[in-house]
Design an enzyme around this catalytic site. Structure first.
Site, PDB file in Angstrom:
ATOM      1  N   CYS A 171      -8.304  -4.996 -10.041  1.00  0.00           N
ATOM      2  CA  CYS A 171      -7.870  -3.954 -10.967  1.00  0.00           C
ATOM      3  C   CYS A 171      -7.397  -2.773 -10.126  1.00  0.00           C
ATOM      4  CB  CYS A 171      -9.065  -3.576 -11.847  1.00  0.00           C
ATOM      5  SG  CYS A 171      -8.649  -2.422 -13.149  1.00  0.00           S
ATOM      6  N   CYS A 193      -5.122   0.759   6.511  1.00  0.00           N
ATOM      7  CA  CYS A 193      -5.323   2.215   6.562  1.00  0.00           C
ATOM      8  C   CYS A 193      -6.607   2.652   5.857  1.00  0.00           C
ATOM      9  CB  CYS A 193      -4.122   2.944   5.962  1.00  0.00           C
ATOM     10  SG  CYS A 193      -4.015   2.812   4.158  1.00  0.00           S
ATOM     11  N   CYS A 253       0.858  -1.190   0.000  1.00  0.00           N
ATOM     12  CA  CYS A 253       0.000   0.000   0.000  1.00  0.00           C
ATOM     13  C   CYS A 253       0.893   1.240   0.000  1.00  0.00           C
ATOM     14  CB  CYS A 253      -0.876  -0.026   1.250  1.00  0.00           C
ATOM     15  SG  CYS A 253      -1.786   1.505   1.545  1.00  0.00           S
ATOM     16  N   CYS A 304      -7.035  -1.030   1.272  1.00  0.00           N
ATOM     17  CA  CYS A 304      -6.073  -1.570   2.233  1.00  0.00           C
ATOM     18  C   CYS A 304      -6.791  -1.805   3.563  1.00  0.00           C
ATOM     19  CB  CYS A 304      -4.935  -0.569   2.418  1.00  0.00           C
ATOM     20  SG  CYS A 304      -3.830  -0.968   3.785  1.00  0.00           S
ATOM     21  N   CYS A 330       0.276   3.192   3.691  1.00  0.00           N
ATOM     22  CA  CYS A 330       0.779   2.687   4.985  1.00  0.00           C
ATOM     23  C   CYS A 330       1.812   1.586   4.850  1.00  0.00           C
ATOM     24  CB  CYS A 330      -0.386   2.208   5.847  1.00  0.00           C
ATOM     25  SG  CYS A 330      -1.057   0.603   5.358  1.00  0.00           S
TER      26      CYS A 330
END
Ligand SMILES: [Zn+2]
Length: 194
Positions: free
Chosen positions: A174, A154, A103, A151, A106
């Site tokens: 995607c 976060c 991510c 995510c 984070c």
């Protein structure tokens, strides 16, 4: 004679002491090296655990204002305003090396390169996320319901998941390239952002 013997003893004594000193130094050196090694392993184990997806992370609560301060504007727009990047615009679409996609907000690992494939859409695509590292919600932005995913740590928006992916899952995650960062295999994963 006496003096020579005595000096010989002194020399042996000195050598013994030196050897002890060297051994002690080596021993301490080994200990320090071992400790540094185990500390490094500790960090690697934490990263490796995160990469495997055992869900051992605490949710990261940050306000949008805080994220806006930390992230470049284009990444912020995708991650926290659910933007979508122009297809074909991300270098990660063509990324074929082994590694981990984390991510971009984070740094939680979200995808392994082994799950990446070329969907031909112009967005980095994966058939599987690291277990428990993404959450989903229904999204009616384009009228037709879609499944948004983000995510799990976060909450940063990543993309949408569809049912037209390849085996073995049949899923197509995607993903916006701007919402990810790629860490090549062999490089240390970044510590989770706090
Ligand atoms: Zn995140």
């Amino acid at each position: 004679m006496r003096d020579e013997r005595s000096s010989g003893i002194d020399r042996r004594h000195f050598l013994a002491l030196s050897a002890a000193g060297v051994l002690t130094a080596l021993g301490l050196g080994r200990f320090a090296a071992a400790r540094a090694e185990s500390e490094r392993e500790g960090a690697d184990v934490a990263s490796a655990k995160a990469a495997k997806g055992d869900g051992s992370f605490e949710p990261l609560e940050k306000s949008k204002a805080e994220w806006r301060e930390m992230l470049p504007a284009d990444r912020f727009a995708i991650l926290f305003q659910e933007g979508t990047e122009r297809p074909g615009s991300s270098p990660l679409d063509g990324e074929k090396r082994e590694g981990t996609f984390v991510c971009a907000a984070c740094f939680l690992p979200l995808f392994d390169s082994s799950a990446k494939y070329d969907s031909g859409t112009g967005w980095p695509s994966f058939f599987e996320a690291i277990p428990n590292h993404v959450g989903t919600k229904r999204d009616f932005k384009l009228l037709l319901p879609r499944t948004e995913y983000h995510c799990a740590r976060c909450g940063g928006h990543q993309g949408h998941v569809f049912d037209d992916g390849p085996p073995p899952t049949g899923k197509r995650y995607c993903n916006n390239g701007l919402a990810l960062e790629f860490v090549p295999a062999g490089d240390v994963l970044p510590a989770l952002r706090t």
